[in-house]
Design an enzyme around this catalytic site. Sequence first.
Site, short mmCIF file in Angstrom:
data_model
loop_
_atom_site.label_atom_id
_atom_site.label_comp_id
_atom_site.label_asym_id
_atom_site.label_seq_id
_atom_site.Cartn_x
_atom_site.Cartn_y
_atom_site.Cartn_z
N ASP A 120 0.88 -1.17 0.00
CA ASP A 120 0.00 0.00 0.00
C ASP A 120 0.92 1.22 0.00
O ASP A 120 1.57 1.51 0.99
CB ASP A 120 -0.89 -0.01 1.25
CG ASP A 120 -1.63 1.31 1.44
OD1 ASP A 120 -1.70 2.10 0.48
OD2 ASP A 120 -2.15 1.53 2.55
N LYS B 291 2.79 11.91 -3.24
CA LYS B 291 1.96 11.07 -4.11
C LYS B 291 1.03 11.92 -4.96
O LYS B 291 0.62 11.53 -6.04
CB LYS B 291 1.14 10.12 -3.23
CG LYS B 291 0.35 9.09 -4.00
CD LYS B 291 -0.38 8.19 -3.02
CE LYS B 291 -1.28 7.20 -3.69
NZ LYS B 291 -2.01 6.39 -2.71
N GLU C 197 -7.34 0.81 -4.55
CA GLU C 197 -7.33 0.78 -3.08
C GLU C 197 -8.66 0.33 -2.48
O GLU C 197 -8.68 -0.55 -1.61
CB GLU C 197 -6.91 2.14 -2.53
CG GLU C 197 -5.40 2.30 -2.62
CD GLU C 197 -4.93 3.73 -2.43
OE1 GLU C 197 -5.74 4.58 -2.03
OE2 GLU C 197 -3.75 4.00 -2.71
N ASP D 123 -13.19 5.18 1.06
CA ASP D 123 -11.79 5.14 1.41
C ASP D 123 -11.23 6.55 1.38
O ASP D 123 -11.03 7.12 0.31
CB ASP D 123 -11.06 4.23 0.39
CG ASP D 123 -9.55 4.24 0.59
OD1 ASP D 123 -9.08 4.85 1.56
OD2 ASP D 123 -8.85 3.63 -0.22
#
Lengths: 316, 563
Positions: free
Chosen positions: B7, B69, B146, B168
């Site tokens: 992850d 990211k 994800e 999420d």
Amino acid sequence: MEAWRILGVARDSDVATIKRAYALKIKQHRPDTDPVEFQRIHQAYKALLATVSRQQSPNRERTPTTQAFSSGLIFSQQDEQGEAVAVAPAAAETSASPQLDPPQPEADAEADAAHQETERRRQAARQAQAELVQDRILQQQARQQAFDAILQRVTENFQNQHSLIRLEPWQFLTTSPWLLDGEFNHQLSLSLFKLLVAHYHELNTHKRRTSRSRKRYGPVQPSYAVLALFDQLFNWQGQQTWLERYADEQVARPIFNRLHDGPDVDPVKGLRGHATVLKVERDPEPAKATFNWENLVGWLVAISLLVQMFKAVFFR
Amino acid sequence: MAIIGIDLGTTNSACGIFLDDGIKLIPNRLGDLLTPSVVGLDDRGHIIVGRTAKERLIQHSDCTVGAFKRLMGTRHQIKLGRQSFTATELSSLVLRSLKEDAETFLQAPVSEAVISVPAYFSDNQRQATKQAAEMAGLKVLRLINEPTAAAIAYGLNDRQQGTYMILDMGGGTFDVSILEFFEGVMQVHASAGDNFLGGEDFVDAMYKAVLAELNVDKTQVPAHLEQRVLMQLETAKRRVSSEPTQTLALDFGVQQTEFSVTPEWFSSVVVPLLLRVKAPIERALNDAQLSPDDLDDVVLVGGATRMGVFRNAVGRMFGIIPSCHLDPDLVVAMGSTLQAGLLARNAALEDIVLTDVCPYTLGTGVLNHENPNAPNLLLPIIERNTTVPISIERTVQTSSDNQTQVHVEVYQGEHRVAERNIRLGELTVPVPRGPRGQEKVAIRYSYDMSGLLEVDVRVLSTGKTYSTQIEQSPGMLSDSEIARGRERLAALKFHPRELEANQVLLARAERMYEASLGDKRQAIGAVTAQFEATLERQIPAEIEAARQRFVELLDSLDVEEWF
């Protein structure tokens, strides 16, 4: 139908059987190892599920998702209530109308009493009706007052440029219960939209008039958060075509474009730490050796200077 | 050969492996399951990754960076000290650190991985993630979305049939997925999301509000103080639902002040962010043709879903209490690990099939017939939320007489006008000259399980096929560039592994020293000096004992929550 055969199930299978068959099939033809066959099975499965659910509940009413969530559903319920209020006086009249029938002359005294009775009832009905009307008037007044109050604050907000980029000055809108009233909501929506269009119009003319350096003293561009709040309260995007026709399309379009573009996001802003970030849009163009006259002139000047220096040194 | 599941998060990363007895998450060199996605350079130019780097964000903020990211798939260059890196390279450094931890844990080399990406990551961002892994010496067997990863972790944990919505919200992205689990099939019905909505945005919103309320000019705040305030606010965010009033001592350099954070203040500040949660949820439900009543449960994943305001908003929306019985920080890593186990065909997972969707529409630009002067329109080829892998062909024709080339542009997005979508690349193919509409080309889009797109264009009259894996988009690297990147990163020295535990403690002590005053500050200074003296003597057993004492002391003095 082909789909039944692909999944290998009987025509009268129920959803559970279809699902089981599908699960079995795609375990033999996994999406990662056999994508083509998997997609064929998947299409068949989807088609079958659609058919079966249509057959089982031909007229099952499904609440459209967006409505269930957005204030839309609340508005439509309130619309019905609003109508109910409007209908109520008429209903009172009909229920009162049998009393209005001319009394039958049977006996004088009785007729008299009956007449009085009718008269009394008529009076009561009239009073009830008057009360209802009064109620409606009061309600109308309250509504109007609320509307005026809100509109006043909205107009004030528009005068203060700063409030168009901040969310807090508009938060009061969300607390007004009147917004749930369909008619009220609609009217307020239109007034607000008109003000906003006027603001955009001002923006446009200002942009044309002034140079770039002075631009920041002019009217401000409303922020996305504010527009999004309006859109959420009044469902503007849902009525885009209509609203664009209602206002000037040229002016109204930027509002919807802004709403459609979504919130501003600058990915660089989110970085943690304080590293410098250089933005490179695309590959740097390889520097090409190009011939141009300016270069040539430069070289000529340089060479002649050198020659002069040589001359100065050697032929003194 | 072991395949690890990773992850790679905005704030934290984690990895795991599927063993015969199930998922095993791998602790890093400091013994933590979570490795902060922060990269920095130390004083000698060595790379530091993880908690040590995070501790250094305040004191050395000019050569440390986090949350990169968000810049994946762009060509932004981030300068650390004298070197500069792309987000891909920084991610690659985090991946390399995870890989080393896994190798130490397994006592075997690791070269293959499943990496999770936000469902709403674009083709660019996916390619960038893949390249980051390649630079770190990991072959990506699959990119998994994800929320899908989270869903399979939940699905396999409960083994319950039903339809679930997974929300999420991590550090930087928000994803929604609707998933059905039946007969060993995990089928994703729809995904939607917002690539720029996450826990970090809540902290940013708080920071902005504080600056506005205290009338502090953002440009006047020194970098390291800004970082410290951000960290203080982050801690306050975590505690806001449990403590009625928190008083923060904020130092902006130009102004020192106390600021009290109440739940009311917090919820008023983050309303605009919470409003953004609704749109993706509605879209996912609409695309799946489901109403909220059809959902058996709503599952929360990602550290940011711990926030009370978020839970309340979701609860109000659905009228139910969402469930979250797995650790929201680790569930995505668990799901990636499960996917790795699936790919390794682990016997325990033999009977599971996972199907996913393409979360956005992919299409090409075509002429607007009603008004040829207007910008091109988007011709959708793969509609969003189509189950993948899929390959679809659409035929288009030439639009003007004597046209000799067809320009195929590849777009991703939902807007009617092609230009207003994200441009993934383009491909120009030659066609024989002829009157308008005579030449036809078939455009085939193939979308694989990792979410990567391949485009084939076939000219019908000549039968020639031209194909491309999207290349020209910004942020895309060629093979030689990847090779060069790998060499460059391999040449970078990592901070010595065995010293890291000591390093992280010293960095932490340094931060605490700066953050406190008076007696406490003196105490911290004293124990730090003692510990440094012990390190100088270089007697391992003594260092070990001293470290234990040092940790205990710091724990007793530290007030900030870090993880």
